[in-house]
Design a protein around this motif. Structure first.
Motif, PDB file in Angstrom:
ATOM      1  N   GLY A  53      96.186  20.617  84.165  1.00 34.92           N
ATOM      2  CA  GLY A  53      94.961  21.160  83.587  1.00 34.92           C
ATOM      3  C   GLY A  53      93.706  20.882  84.384  1.00 34.92           C
ATOM      4  O   GLY A  53      92.630  21.392  84.063  1.00 34.92           O
ATOM      5  N   GLU A  54      93.823  20.084  85.455  1.00 35.07           N
ATOM      6  CA  GLU A  54      92.639  19.700  86.222  1.00 35.07           C
ATOM      7  C   GLU A  54      92.008  20.887  86.946  1.00 35.07           C
ATOM      8  O   GLU A  54      90.784  21.022  87.000  1.00 35.07           O
ATOM      9  CB  GLU A  54      93.025  18.623  87.236  1.00 35.07           C
ATOM     10  CG  GLU A  54      91.849  18.058  88.028  1.00 35.07           C
ATOM     11  CD  GLU A  54      92.267  16.926  88.953  1.00 35.07           C
ATOM     12  OE1 GLU A  54      91.426  16.478  89.747  1.00 35.07           O
ATOM     13  OE2 GLU A  54      93.449  16.501  88.891  1.00 35.07           O
ATOM     14  N   ILE A  55      92.838  21.763  87.501  1.00 34.65           N
ATOM     15  CA  ILE A  55      92.304  22.925  88.219  1.00 34.65           C
ATOM     16  C   ILE A  55      91.585  23.860  87.248  1.00 34.65           C
ATOM     17  O   ILE A  55      90.522  24.412  87.569  1.00 34.65           O
ATOM     18  CB  ILE A  55      93.426  23.659  88.972  1.00 34.65           C
ATOM     19  CG1 ILE A  55      93.996  22.757  90.069  1.00 34.65           C
ATOM     20  CG2 ILE A  55      92.915  24.959  89.579  1.00 34.65           C
ATOM     21  CD1 ILE A  55      95.197  23.342  90.791  1.00 34.65           C
ATOM     22  N   LEU A  56      92.132  24.027  86.059  1.00 33.78           N
ATOM     23  CA  LEU A  56      91.486  24.856  85.046  1.00 33.78           C
ATOM     24  C   LEU A  56      90.122  24.271  84.669  1.00 33.78           C
ATOM     25  O   LEU A  56      89.131  25.012  84.549  1.00 33.78           O
ATOM     26  CB  LEU A  56      92.372  24.972  83.809  1.00 33.78           C
ATOM     27  CG  LEU A  56      91.795  25.776  82.634  1.00 33.78           C
ATOM     28  CD1 LEU A  56      91.485  27.203  83.046  1.00 33.78           C
ATOM     29  CD2 LEU A  56      92.765  25.747  81.451  1.00 33.78           C
ATOM     30  N   LYS A  57      90.042  22.966  84.522  1.00 38.67           N
ATOM     31  CA  LYS A  57      88.772  22.319  84.199  1.00 38.67           C
ATOM     32  C   LYS A  57      87.758  22.525  85.315  1.00 38.67           C
ATOM     33  O   LYS A  57      86.577  22.784  85.063  1.00 38.67           O
ATOM     34  CB  LYS A  57      89.000  20.819  83.958  1.00 38.67           C
ATOM     35  CG  LYS A  57      89.726  20.490  82.669  1.00 38.67           C
ATOM     36  CD  LYS A  57      89.908  18.988  82.515  1.00 38.67           C
ATOM     37  CE  LYS A  57      90.684  18.649  81.245  1.00 38.67           C
ATOM     38  NZ  LYS A  57      90.914  17.182  81.131  1.00 38.67           N
ATOM     39  N   ASP A  58      88.214  22.417  86.570  1.00 34.51           N
ATOM     40  CA  ASP A  58      87.312  22.636  87.708  1.00 34.51           C
ATOM     41  C   ASP A  58      86.818  24.082  87.743  1.00 34.51           C
ATOM     42  O   ASP A  58      85.665  24.351  88.088  1.00 34.51           O
ATOM     43  CB  ASP A  58      88.024  22.309  89.019  1.00 34.51           C
ATOM     44  CG  ASP A  58      88.154  20.816  89.253  1.00 34.51           C
ATOM     45  OD1 ASP A  58      87.431  20.052  88.600  1.00 34.51           O
ATOM     46  OD2 ASP A  58      88.989  20.416  90.096  1.00 34.51           O
ATOM     47  N   THR A  59      87.700  25.015  87.382  1.00 32.28           N
ATOM     48  CA  THR A  59      87.309  26.426  87.339  1.00 32.28           C
ATOM     49  C   THR A  59      86.229  26.649  86.293  1.00 32.28           C
ATOM     50  O   THR A  59      85.236  27.345  86.534  1.00 32.28           O
ATOM     51  CB  THR A  59      88.529  27.312  87.017  1.00 32.28           C
ATOM     52  OG1 THR A  59      89.546  27.099  87.991  1.00 32.28           O
ATOM     53  CG2 THR A  59      88.149  28.781  87.020  1.00 32.28           C
ATOM     54  N   GLN A  60      86.416  26.048  85.129  1.00 31.96           N
ATOM     55  CA  GLN A  60      85.450  26.204  84.038  1.00 31.96           C
ATOM     56  C   GLN A  60      84.129  25.510  84.366  1.00 31.96           C
ATOM     57  O   GLN A  60      83.054  25.996  83.992  1.00 31.96           O
ATOM     58  CB  GLN A  60      86.038  25.642  82.741  1.00 31.96           C
ATOM     59  CG  GLN A  60      87.256  26.426  82.242  1.00 31.96           C
ATOM     60  CD  GLN A  60      87.998  25.726  81.113  1.00 31.96           C
ATOM     61  OE1 GLN A  60      87.881  24.504  80.938  1.00 31.96           O
ATOM     62  NE2 GLN A  60      88.774  26.475  80.347  1.00 31.96           N
ATOM     63  N   LYS A  61      84.193  24.400  85.084  1.00 32.29           N
ATOM     64  CA  LYS A  61      82.993  23.621  85.397  1.00 32.29           C
ATOM     65  C   LYS A  61      82.207  24.197  86.565  1.00 32.29           C
ATOM     66  O   LYS A  61      80.983  24.299  86.526  1.00 32.29           O
ATOM     67  CB  LYS A  61      83.386  22.169  85.698  1.00 32.29           C
ATOM     68  CG  LYS A  61      82.205  21.269  86.018  1.00 32.29           C
ATOM     69  CD  LYS A  61      82.658  19.834  86.263  1.00 32.29           C
ATOM     70  CE  LYS A  61      81.481  18.932  86.597  1.00 32.29           C
ATOM     71  NZ  LYS A  61      81.927  17.523  86.842  1.00 32.29           N
ATOM     72  N   HIS A  62      82.936  24.567  87.646  1.00 33.89           N
ATOM     73  CA  HIS A  62      82.267  24.965  88.887  1.00 33.89           C
ATOM     74  C   HIS A  62      82.294  26.460  89.170  1.00 33.89           C
ATOM     75  O   HIS A  62      81.619  26.935  90.082  1.00 33.89           O
ATOM     76  CB  HIS A  62      82.909  24.238  90.077  1.00 33.89           C
ATOM     77  CG  HIS A  62      82.850  22.739  89.979  1.00 33.89           C
ATOM     78  ND1 HIS A  62      81.673  22.028  90.124  1.00 33.89           N
ATOM     79  CD2 HIS A  62      83.828  21.819  89.746  1.00 33.89           C
ATOM     80  CE1 HIS A  62      81.932  20.737  89.994  1.00 33.89           C
ATOM     81  NE2 HIS A  62      83.218  20.580  89.759  1.00 33.89           N
ATOM     82  N   GLY A  63      83.098  27.210  88.422  1.00 40.33           N
ATOM     83  CA  GLY A  63      83.214  28.642  88.654  1.00 40.33           C
ATOM     84  C   GLY A  63      84.471  29.000  89.435  1.00 40.33           C
ATOM     85  O   GLY A  63      85.090  28.154  90.080  1.00 40.33           O
TER      86      GLY A  63
END
Length: 226
Positions: A53-63
């Motif tokens: 889930g870390e990549i999904l969180k980075d996508t939501q946070k940074h675009g």
């Protein structure tokens, strides 16, 4: 140059280094001007498995642009292995995790907003006044570490992304036996390498991903017979 830079210089990458498939980019995505102390601590490990889930969180946070390379990686892996999952599910639940089948490293250890800029922050933190001094040090020192680490794991397939930097990929992994260029992708069949355009939607649409996968299968088949 200082101890912090040596920590970053010795860092190898993300995922499972025992995986069959390696991806090699140009430089880190992380901007070390932000959360400097935390990032140095994290990179003190030789490599870092990505958490679920870390990549999904980075996508939501940074675009989406921040994690665009992971989209292309996932699409390649899903098609290459014929997985019965969509690329997004694979990205969020499997890609570059400890039990995955892939690993990703970068040639250069410092992340920047643009490849060709040299922030004053890095000059002050690491002592490389000119970007060329930094590049030369990495080529003469880090490249040897990356090549040795790669040889120790001997993955079936290595995909380097960013054809503008082909000379650096060739230098880092000692690709001397020449290459065949097919559909704009450099194929080093004997060494098990591909050098593709940079991983983004502009360069790596569905057709180019499919062409990459077909060449990747060619390499994997050869390696599997050795």
């Amino acid at each position: 140059m200082n101890q912090d830079f040596e920590i970053l210089n010795n860092f190898k990458g993300f995922g499972n280094p025992n995986g069959n498939y390696w991806f090699v980019g140009i430089e880190e995505a992380a901007n070390f001007e932000e959360n400097y102390t935390e990032l140095i601590k994290i990179h003190s490990n030789e490599f870092i498995p990505v958490l679920k889930g870390e990549i999904l969180k980075d996508t939501q946070k940074h675009g989406k642009s921040y994690t665009k390379v992971y989209v292309i990686m996932s699409k390649i892996i899903v098609e290459l292995e014929g997985k019965n999952v969509c690329w997004k599910e694979y990205r969020d639940k499997k890609l570059l995790q400890m039990n995955s089948n892939e690993f990703q490293m970068n040639l250069f250890p410092l992340g920047k907003k643009k490849v060709n800029i040299w922030p004053k922050f890095y000059q002050e933190k690491f002592g490389f006044i000119k970007q060329q001094d930094y590049l030369d040090y990495v080529v003469n020192n880090r490249f040897k570490l990356l090549r040795k680490f790669h040889q120790s794991r001997n993955p079936k397939l290595t995909i380097c992304f960013g054809k503008t930097y082909s000379n650096y990929f060739q230098s880092a992994f000692n690709l001397k036996n020449g290459c065949t260029t097919i559909n704009g992708i450099e194929l080093y069949e004997n060494e098990g390498f591909l050098i593709t355009p940079f991983f983004d939607n502009r360069n790596m649409g569905c057709k180019k991903i499919h062409e990459t996968v077909e060449l990747a299968k060619r390499i994997v088949n050869i390696k599997s017979k050795l």
